[in-house]
Design an enzyme around this catalytic site. Structure first.
Site, PDB file in Angstrom:
ATOM      1  CD  GLU A   1      -3.205  -1.044   0.574  1.00  0.00           C
ATOM      2  OE1 GLU A   1      -3.734   0.075   0.623  1.00  0.00           O
ATOM      3  OE2 GLU A   1      -3.734  -2.018  -0.006  1.00  0.00           O
TER       4      GLU A   1
ATOM      5  CG  HIS B   1      -2.997   2.442   4.965  1.00  0.00           C
ATOM      6  ND1 HIS B   1      -3.826   3.259   4.230  1.00  0.00           N
ATOM      7  CD2 HIS B   1      -2.814   1.339   4.220  1.00  0.00           C
ATOM      8  CE1 HIS B   1      -4.125   2.669   3.081  1.00  0.00           C
ATOM      9  NE2 HIS B   1      -3.532   1.505   3.050  1.00  0.00           N
TER      10      HIS B   1
ATOM     11  CB  CYS C   1      -4.395   9.869   3.129  1.00  0.00           C
ATOM     12  SG  CYS C   1      -4.688   8.953   4.617  1.00  0.00           S
TER      13      CYS C   1
END
Ligand code: SUG
Length: 453
Positions: A174, A247, A368
């Protein structure tokens, strides 16, 4: 070597919507089906970029991907004209249409993992686009992301842009959301910390998926040519994942010598911190700002996105600045904690709040939305200047958003074939603004619809 840390932000796409697509991402699940505001979302993202550019930081822009993504729908057996594909998919497989319509590429922290040239064996900046295989709607990003990164970093004498790792769960990756780099100065050799949620197969008994694997992180470190003694592999605590930290960057952020994290971010915190100290030996003394459960409960950390802040070396300021989401000021315990944090003598001197509410409702905070890229002077000169934000580009992009984006998007609107046409017209114009060349998007190429995404 003189170097700066640039932020490349994902420009929010025209189909920004609340699809409820990411199990384990609490905001995504809670806001499923709500009406989204794509224009406001894109303008909020641009305002954040402008704030950093105005401060004198280098700010890049990564273009949105084409959505809905017809190659996915055609690969899944839908045929006929583009409008027929969308209509048939909307009536028989609406979940698939939501996945193909997601604007999730906006979260550039997931675009790639970046190793600055000061850390790599061949002295080039290494960038690996992420495969994002865990979530269907994100697994269609990698190839287009690699194209964007090659456009941003074209000169192979300075940059190595790698394709995503193999599209297999074993290598679930990711990107920079599970990667932290600490250093004395951006241009000096640093310590790269790779965080994984599992060592291999899915962990049985867990409610939510662990989206990053150890084999993926080991492969990235190998590809990038990192020194083993300056690399740390750390396990995310299952408790954090089960609480909604899908995450690591939901519970941890680092910059320069400072690691700011929740006490439940890692499994075996003491050993992780010791490994970081060992890896930094001779380079710098790490400063650990560990936040206890008593100070900020994990649940509050996750809903407020305290740790999904950007931690920035601000031009002209001695201490680091935390660029936090408004939601962290609105969570009383977190607001009080932030006052104590900046009131002391620690490495974080100030907090600045930004409004990225549209993104936050899908679980994407300020951190993000950006991919950090350390650039030496020579690399900055070699980076594509058309993708760097200045006042003129900001004006062009806000005008472009105002002209093309819808004010509102409800779940049923995804079935409207006009949305596809609006998106294509907008992206065609964007390729001109950012000078990405014709054929940048699959819909601009003859052979669109075949081959690997
Ligand atoms: O992958 N949300 C994204 C949020 C990514 C946040 N990134 C970092 N923490 N670095 C995700 O879960 C939700 C889309 C939807 O439900 O419509 C989504 O994909």
């Amino acid at each position: 070597m003189a170097a700066v840390e640039a932020n490349y932000d994902g420009l929010v796409g025209l189909t920004h919507n609340y699809g409820g697509l990411s199990a384990g991402n609490l905001a995504s699940s809670r806001n499923k089906g709500q009406i989204s505001h794509p224009r406001e979302a894109a303008l909020q993202g641009l305002a954040k970029m402008k704030r950093l550019a105005d401060a004198g930081l280098v700010q890049g822009v990564l273009p949105p991907h084409e959505r809905p993504f017809l190659p996915l729908l055609r690969a899944a057996g839908f045929g006929g004209t583009d409008a027929q594909v969308i209509e048939q998919c909307a009536s028989t497989a609406p979940g698939l249409l939501r996945a193909a319509s997601s604007a999730a590429a906006m979260w550039a922290a997931n675009a790639a993992t970046v190793s600055p040239s000061a850390d790599t064996a061949d002295g080039r900046l290494h960038v690996s686009a992420a495969n994002l295989v865990t979530m269907l709607h994100r697994s269609i990003e990698g190839a287009q992301t690699a194209r964007s990164l090659r456009a941003a970093f074209p000169d192979t004498a300075h940059f190595a842009v790698h394709e995503p790792l193999p599209m297999q769960d074993h290598f679930a990756d990711e990107g920079a959301a599970n990667h932290v780099r600490l250093c004395a100065e951006h241009g000096a050799p640093g310590v790269e910390i790779f965080v994984h949620g599992r060592a291999g197969d899915c962990v049985p008994g867990l409610k939510y998926p662990a989206r990053q694997t150890l084999p993926a992180n080991q492969a990235l470190a190998r590809r990038h040519g990192l020194a083993a003694q300056r690399t740390v592999h750390a396990l995310q605590s299952p408790r954090a994942i089960e609480a909604g930290a899908f995450h690591n960057d939901v519970v941890c952020v680092g910059a320069k010598t400072c690691l700011f994290f929740h006490e439940h971010a890692f499994a075996g915190t003491r050993a992780v911190l010791e490994a970081i100290r060992r890896a930094a030996d001779g380079l710098f003394d790490p400063q650990f700002v560990q936040v206890s459960e008593d100070e900020v409960p994990l649940a509050d950390a996750i809903t407020s996105y305290l740790f999904n802040s950007m931690l920035v070396a601000w031009p002209g300021e001695e201490r680091l600045v935390l660029i936090a989401p408004l939601e962290s000021r609105e969570t009383p315990g977190v607001a009080r904690y932030l006052e104590r944090l900046t009131g002391g003598n620690g490495p974080i001197g100030r907090v600045e709040f930004v409004d990225v509410r549209q993104s936050m409702r899908n679980g994407g905070g300020p951190a993000c939305l950006r991919l950090r890229v350390v650039l030496s002077d020579a690399e900055q000169a070699a980076a594509n200047a058309h993708m760097l934000l200045d006042d003129a580009l900001y004006d062009q992009l806000t005008g472009w958003v105002q002209r093309h984006y819808r004010d509102e998007l409800a779940p049923a609107d995804l079935a409207d074939p006009a949305l596809l046409e609006e998106g294509r017209a907008a992206l065609d114009e964007l390729t001109g603004i950012l000078r990405l060349g014709s054929g940048f998007y699959p819909f601009q190429r003859e052979s669109a619809g075949s081959g690997r995404f």
